[in-house]
Motif scaffolding. Structure first.
Motif, PDB file in Angstrom:
ATOM      1  N   THR A 164       0.945  -0.786  -0.189  1.00 57.84           N
ATOM      2  CA  THR A 164       0.514  -0.070   0.008  1.00 57.84           C
ATOM      3  C   THR A 164       0.643   1.000   0.164  1.00 57.84           C
ATOM      4  O   THR A 164       1.516   0.966   0.769  1.00 57.84           O
ATOM      5  CB  THR A 164      -1.085   0.580   1.113  1.00 57.84           C
ATOM      6  OG1 THR A 164      -0.353   0.205   2.671  1.00 57.84           O
ATOM      7  CG2 THR A 164      -1.831  -0.901   1.307  1.00 57.84           C
ATOM      8  N   TYR A 165       0.582   2.786  -0.589  1.00 50.36           N
ATOM      9  CA  TYR A 165       0.991   3.757  -0.831  1.00 50.36           C
ATOM     10  C   TYR A 165       2.443   3.474  -0.868  1.00 50.36           C
ATOM     11  O   TYR A 165       3.109   3.776  -0.057  1.00 50.36           O
ATOM     12  CB  TYR A 165       0.892   4.337   0.329  1.00 50.36           C
ATOM     13  CG  TYR A 165      -0.436   4.463   1.017  1.00 50.36           C
ATOM     14  CD1 TYR A 165      -1.439   5.317  -0.046  1.00 50.36           C
ATOM     15  CD2 TYR A 165      -2.107   4.397   1.555  1.00 50.36           C
ATOM     16  CE1 TYR A 165      -2.320   6.241  -0.031  1.00 50.36           C
ATOM     17  CE2 TYR A 165      -2.687   3.731   1.864  1.00 50.36           C
ATOM     18  CZ  TYR A 165      -3.439   4.977   0.706  1.00 50.36           C
ATOM     19  OH  TYR A 165      -4.903   5.405   0.629  1.00 50.36           O
ATOM     20  N   LYS A 167       6.194   2.476  -3.549  1.00 46.52           N
ATOM     21  CA  LYS A 167       7.106   2.523  -5.947  1.00 46.52           C
ATOM     22  C   LYS A 167       7.963   2.080  -5.441  1.00 46.52           C
ATOM     23  O   LYS A 167       8.598   2.058  -4.108  1.00 46.52           O
ATOM     24  CB  LYS A 167       7.261   4.528  -5.139  1.00 46.52           C
ATOM     25  CG  LYS A 167       5.795   5.602  -5.205  1.00 46.52           C
ATOM     26  CD  LYS A 167       6.353   6.788  -5.000  1.00 46.52           C
ATOM     27  CE  LYS A 167       4.824   7.447  -5.287  1.00 46.52           C
ATOM     28  NZ  LYS A 167       4.852   9.011  -5.253  1.00 46.52           N
ATOM     29  N   THR A 229      -1.768  -1.450  -3.822  1.00 46.54           N
ATOM     30  CA  THR A 229      -2.816  -0.089  -3.990  1.00 46.54           C
ATOM     31  C   THR A 229      -2.661   1.011  -3.029  1.00 46.54           C
ATOM     32  O   THR A 229      -1.438   1.263  -2.782  1.00 46.54           O
ATOM     33  CB  THR A 229      -4.120  -0.865  -3.024  1.00 46.54           C
ATOM     34  OG1 THR A 229      -5.446  -0.141  -3.248  1.00 46.54           O
ATOM     35  CG2 THR A 229      -3.867  -1.042  -1.389  1.00 46.54           C
ATOM     36  N   SER A 234       0.745   5.455  -5.169  1.00 47.05           N
ATOM     37  CA  SER A 234       1.257   3.842  -5.225  1.00 47.05           C
ATOM     38  C   SER A 234       1.434   4.056  -7.086  1.00 47.05           C
ATOM     39  O   SER A 234       1.184   4.353  -8.012  1.00 47.05           O
ATOM     40  CB  SER A 234       0.529   2.795  -4.992  1.00 47.05           C
ATOM     41  OG  SER A 234       0.215   2.297  -3.628  1.00 47.05           O
ATOM     42  N   ASP A 235       2.612   3.176  -7.216  1.00 51.48           N
ATOM     43  CA  ASP A 235       3.379   3.707  -8.883  1.00 51.48           C
ATOM     44  C   ASP A 235       4.948   2.393  -9.047  1.00 51.48           C
ATOM     45  O   ASP A 235       5.575   3.160  -7.632  1.00 51.48           O
ATOM     46  CB  ASP A 235       4.032   5.205  -8.832  1.00 51.48           C
ATOM     47  CG  ASP A 235       4.303   5.947 -10.172  1.00 51.48           C
ATOM     48  OD1 ASP A 235       3.767   5.884 -10.788  1.00 51.48           O
ATOM     49  OD2 ASP A 235       5.713   5.646 -10.656  1.00 51.48           O
ATOM     50  N   CYS A 255      -3.396   1.367  -9.267  1.00 50.81           N
ATOM     51  CA  CYS A 255      -1.523   1.934  -9.064  1.00 50.81           C
ATOM     52  C   CYS A 255      -1.276   2.475 -10.499  1.00 50.81           C
ATOM     53  O   CYS A 255      -2.189   1.980 -11.633  1.00 50.81           O
ATOM     54  CB  CYS A 255      -0.858   1.946  -8.151  1.00 50.81           C
ATOM     55  SG  CYS A 255      -0.527  -0.085  -8.819  1.00 50.81           S
ATOM     56  N   SER A 278      -6.432   3.683 -12.278  1.00 44.91           N
ATOM     57  CA  SER A 278      -4.614   3.015 -12.461  1.00 44.91           C
ATOM     58  C   SER A 278      -4.054   2.779 -14.217  1.00 44.91           C
ATOM     59  O   SER A 278      -4.606   2.780 -15.056  1.00 44.91           O
ATOM     60  CB  SER A 278      -5.223   0.707 -12.811  1.00 44.91           C
ATOM     61  OG  SER A 278      -4.846   0.162 -11.173  1.00 44.91           O
TER      62      SER A 278
END
Length: 435
Positions: A164-165, A167, A229, A234-235, A255, A278
């Motif tokens: 979660t959250y 990168k 997620t 998120s990336d 994401c 997304s």
């Protein structure tokens, strides 16, 4: 003078060694170590490695917690719980950790309505070559706090690997398998799965009136084998070469800039989906076997939205949209032959591109669907006279939902060089897309 090493002889000595040797990798030798509080790592460069088996006897406590530490390494351990005490929280939790590496770890029988491996707000985490086995349990999905839903219901819940959250994520070469919480009619009846246990005075925005009045839902097999997620945060997520079996949802994405490649997803009601904004998702080279609801789905979801004017903080809100994605070179087979076919029936479709859940959701746009195979496995099951034993177990191979009122369907969808075996009603509901 350097601190003397702490010899690992029991569970308490593991934490003592971590605290005495910050910044070092502590070896946990073979053996079983029972704990009732979590092992905690908070120092940069620290970690655990070894063939030890750590057993958490407290169902409310995680087994290992890593907090705000860089360059932590966890390798080869087995993390599990007492057989008669399924968990209510994650086994391995990490928050605010950069460059975290979890490799070769076995997380067994966590059985919790949470991610067995649960990473939050991390930059550059890697989860590789791990086994996550039996992660789900009977639970309650409580949506009464949401104006969109407004009810709570009995369900199977639990997630294998949850990100979660975060990168710059890599989830590679893992096995995420559920062997106990398999959706059967007997399990549904035993635990009243799908039945409401609480309902707000006013109906939520998204459920139908029929669902609200019936006070039950069919989507009671919740949780995902792997989820990334944290919409709008998120990336850069890679989910590569994992093996997934018997999940409610195999891979769930909320994401941007995700790659889903070379995974084998078997017997998940939903093979994979990407939604809630997304953008730029690449789905390629995967095997989706025995899905029942859909194998690949792209959809805006309630979390997507257009740009908004500045709020009380004076900052404008950027749009959160879905699209700019590619579905390429995947094979979908044995669709409708999974454990949940009795629940979802033969009216579903392997690949689906959906309209928004709400009027304000921007439509899914700019999707390339190329070089995929939807294989009707039932065509090979023939009677002695050469006719089919049964009709296809899906409606169409490929579905693009059309506009309904203010809810806008996908735009600018391009199909090239696919082999789509026809379902009971043909290849697709949108004839103009097909050659």
């Amino acid at each position: 003078m350097a601190a003397e090493p702490v010899k690992i002889t029991d569970a308490a000595s593991i934490q003592k060694a971590i605290d005495a040797r910050p910044g070092e990798i502590i070896d946990v030798p073979a053996g079983t170590y029972e704990i009732d509080t979590p092992i905690v790592i908070t120092s940069d460069g620290s970690g655990l490695s070894g063939s030890g088996r750590i057993v958490q006897t407290n169902p409310k406590a995680p087994i290992l917690r890593i907090s705000n530490a860089k360059d932590v390494r966890i390798r080869d351990l087995t993390l599990t719980r007492s057989p008669d005490r399924p968990g209510s929280t994650s086994a391995l939790m990490a928050g605010g950790c950069d460059n975290l590496s979890i490799e070769g770890v076995r997380v067994l029988d966590n059985r919790a309505p949470a991610g067995a491996i649960n990473l939050d707000r991390c930059i550059g985490p890697r989860v590789m070559n791990c086994d996550v086995i039996n992660y789900a349990r009977i639970s309650i999905d409580d949506r009464t706090a949401s104006l969109d839903w407004g009810y709570a219901f009995n369900c199977i819940d639990g997630t294998g690997i949850q990100i979660t959250y975060s990168k710059q994520v890599l989830v590679q070469g893992n096995r995420v398998i559920e062997r106990e919480m398999v959706p059967t009619p007997e399990l549904k009846e035993k635990y009243a799965l799908g039945k409401f246990v609480k309902k707000n005075p006013q109906k939520g925005l998204l459920p139908s009136q029929a669902t609200w009045d019936r006070e039950s839902v069919d989507n009671w097999h919740q949780g995902s084998a792997i989820i990334a997620t944290g919409p709008e945060v998120s990336d850069d997520v890679q989910i590569i070469a994992n093996r997934i079996e018997n999940a409610g949802q195999g891979i769930d994405l909320h994401c941007d800039h995700a790659i889903v490649a070379n995974n084998v997803v078997r017997n998940a009601a939903v093979g994979m989906k990407a939604m809630h904004g997304s953008r730029n998702t690449l789905i390629t080279g995967n095997q989706f076997i025995s899905s029942d609801l859909w194998a690949i789905g792209l959809m805006p979801g309630a979390g997507s939205h257009p740009a908004k004017p500045p709020g009380p903080d004076g900052k404008p809100v950027a749009q959160n949209v879905d699209g700019g994605s590619i579905i390429a070179n995947n094979i979908i087979s044995e669709f409708g032959y999974g454990n949940a076919n009795w629940l979802w029936g033969h009216e579903r479709s392997p690949i689906i591109l959906e309209r928004g859940q709400k009027d304000e959701n921007p439509p899914l746009r700019d999707v390339v669907v190329q070089g995929n195979v939807v294989y009707d496995s039932g065509r090979d099951d023939l009677k002695p006279d050469g006719t089919r034993a049964e009709p296809p177990r899906f409606r169409w191979a490929f579905v693009v939902q059309e506009d309904v009122g203010q809810r806008i369907g996908p735009k600018n969808v391009r199909l090239m060089n696919n082999i789509f075996h026809p379902g009971a009603q043909g290849v697709s509901n949108i004839k103009d897309l097909l050659p």
